[in-house]
Write an enzyme that holds these catalytic residues in place. Structure first.
Site, PDB file in Angstrom:
ATOM      1  CG  ASP A  58      44.194  27.742  28.416  1.00  0.00           C
ATOM      2  OD1 ASP A  58      44.643  28.846  28.793  1.00  0.00           O
ATOM      3  OD2 ASP A  58      43.465  27.619  27.399  1.00  0.00           O
ATOM      4  CB  SER A  59      48.801  30.321  30.992  1.00  0.00           C
ATOM      5  OG  SER A  59      48.265  30.299  32.309  1.00  0.00           O
ATOM      6  CG  ASP A  97      41.456  28.575  31.329  1.00  0.00           C
ATOM      7  OD1 ASP A  97      40.332  28.868  30.878  1.00  0.00           O
ATOM      8  OD2 ASP A  97      42.499  29.181  31.016  1.00  0.00           O
ATOM      9  CE  LYS A 127      40.390  31.992  31.889  1.00  0.00           C
ATOM     10  NZ  LYS A 127      40.556  31.933  30.417  1.00  0.00           N
ATOM     11  CD  GLU A 129      40.957  31.399  25.741  1.00  0.00           C
ATOM     12  OE1 GLU A 129      41.084  31.498  24.493  1.00  0.00           O
ATOM     13  OE2 GLU A 129      41.939  31.285  26.507  1.00  0.00           O
ATOM     14  CD  GLU A 196      45.057  37.399  27.616  1.00  0.00           C
ATOM     15  OE1 GLU A 196      44.301  36.514  28.092  1.00  0.00           O
ATOM     16  OE2 GLU A 196      46.234  37.184  27.262  1.00  0.00           O
TER      17      GLU A 196
HETATM   18  O1  KIV Z   1      45.294  30.724  31.000  1.00  0.00           O
HETATM   19  C1  KIV Z   1      45.433  31.747  31.663  1.00  0.00           C
HETATM   20  O2  KIV Z   1      46.354  31.879  32.485  1.00  0.00           O
HETATM   21  C2  KIV Z   1      44.473  32.820  31.455  1.00  0.00           C
HETATM   22  C3  KIV Z   1      44.722  34.117  32.155  1.00  0.00           C
HETATM   23  C4  KIV Z   1      45.808  34.853  31.499  1.00  0.00           C
HETATM   24  C5  KIV Z   1      43.483  34.925  32.251  1.00  0.00           C
HETATM   25  O3  KIV Z   1      43.534  32.646  30.744  1.00  0.00           O
END
Ligand code: KIV
Length: 310
Positions: A58-59, A97, A127, A129, A196
């Site tokens: 989600d970056s 994510d 994924k 969090e 992280e």
């Molecule tokens: O969103 C993302 O890119 C991440 C990674 C930094 C693990 O969660």
């Protein structure tokens, strides 16, 4: 014996990376390489570079969609990006994510959105969090047959509650909280967990307890089972501030700016397009076209175009 080829072998077809293979790599202490990707070309780069896992993080909210944080990105936006990545990947395990607000509400919400990542985008795993309520959501998604990667330490979706984008686990109490979350995620069956931004000594102390989940670090030291970096950070595509844990392996942004500026210069000086970038026409066709233009009233011209190829 190697659980997985370290380098892509040119000419030989690599087989898709599976969950058991990730577990074998952990057991064999073979470092697992994960990178983020957000579109078709970045997926093709990850494929060609021979990474083991690709995360549509989600970056993306910040690196490709221009939001100020990861919070606003929607499931629809993430699914569109993940589907583009899927079309560019054959080998690495693909993890989608789940964005903020897409799994916290209930187990049902979590399962339905995880299913979208699998059905609509072709992800192999999802994924989410944090520990706490996320542990129950992870359990529900795993029970629904979808592999889950956890994420502890600095969790950007709730960075405000953690006091901002800063290293976590720097006190014994906070480190214990991270350990509890990681162990709970492992206990419900997460195949992997991201650590992280936490002190490497805390990671090293915790690693002997992480027996089944493959631990992927980002700013968590060298003791983890593997590492992940954000594509735009490691290649130097993203212009903004990079966290301390980022190592830049290339300066792609400068090269992109150089290329676009050179193009702009050549358009302005009329050096581009050159003859090799243009199409030719047979002289008699051109002559006929000129005669047509020379007629006094084009609209009334009785011209037979049927013999002319366009
Ligand atoms: O969103 C993302 O890119 C991440 C990674 C930094 C693990 O969660």
């Amino acid at each position: 014996m190697s659980a997985h080829p370290k380098q892509p072998d040119p000419g030989t077809e690599r087989k898709p990376v599976t969950l058991p293979q990730i577990a074998e790599m952990k057991l064999a202490a073979e470092p697992i390489v994960m990178v983020t990707a957000y579109d078709h070309p970045s997926a093709q780069v990850a494929e060609a570079a021979g990474v083991d896992m690709v995360l549509v993080g989600d970056s993306a909210a910040m690196t490709v969609l221009g939001y100020d944080s990861t919070v606003p990105v929607s499931v629809d936006e993430m699914i569109m990006l993940a589907a583009a990545v899927r079309r560019g990947l054959k080998t690495p395990l693909l993890v989608g994510d789940m964005p903020f607000g897409s799994y916290e509400g209930s187990d049902q919400q979590a399962v339905e959105n995880a299913q979208r990542f699998v059905k609509e985008a072709g992800c192999d795993a999802v994924k989410l969090e944090r520990g706490g309520a996320s542990v129950e959501r992870a359990r529900a998604i795993i029970r629904a047959g979808i592999p889950v990667m956890g994420h502890v330490g600095l969790t950007p979706q709730t960075a405000t509650a953690l006091g901002g984008f800063k290293a976590q686990g720097k006190t014994a109490g906070r480190a214990a909280q991270i350990a509890e979350d990681a162990l709970a995620l492992q206990a419900v069956g997460c195949f992997s967990i991201v650590f992280e931004a936490m002190p490497s000594e805390v990671t090293a102390a915790l690693m002997p307890r992480m027996n089944t989940a493959a631990i992927i670090g980002i700013g968590a030291g060298v003791e983890t089972d593997g590492q992940v970096l954000v594509f735009h950070d490691l290649l130097g595509i993203f212009g903004g501030h990079a966290p301390k844990f980022v190592k830049r392996y290339a300066d792609v942004r400068s090269e992109m700016v150089r290329g676009v500026a050179a193009y702009a210069d050549e358009v302005r000086s009329r050096a581009f397009p050159a003859p090799e970038h243009t199409y030719a026409v047979e002289p008699e066709e051109l002559e006929a076209f000129r005669r047509y233009l020379d007629q006094e009233t084009l609209a009334e011209a009785d011209w037979d175009w049927s013999a002319t190829e366009i």
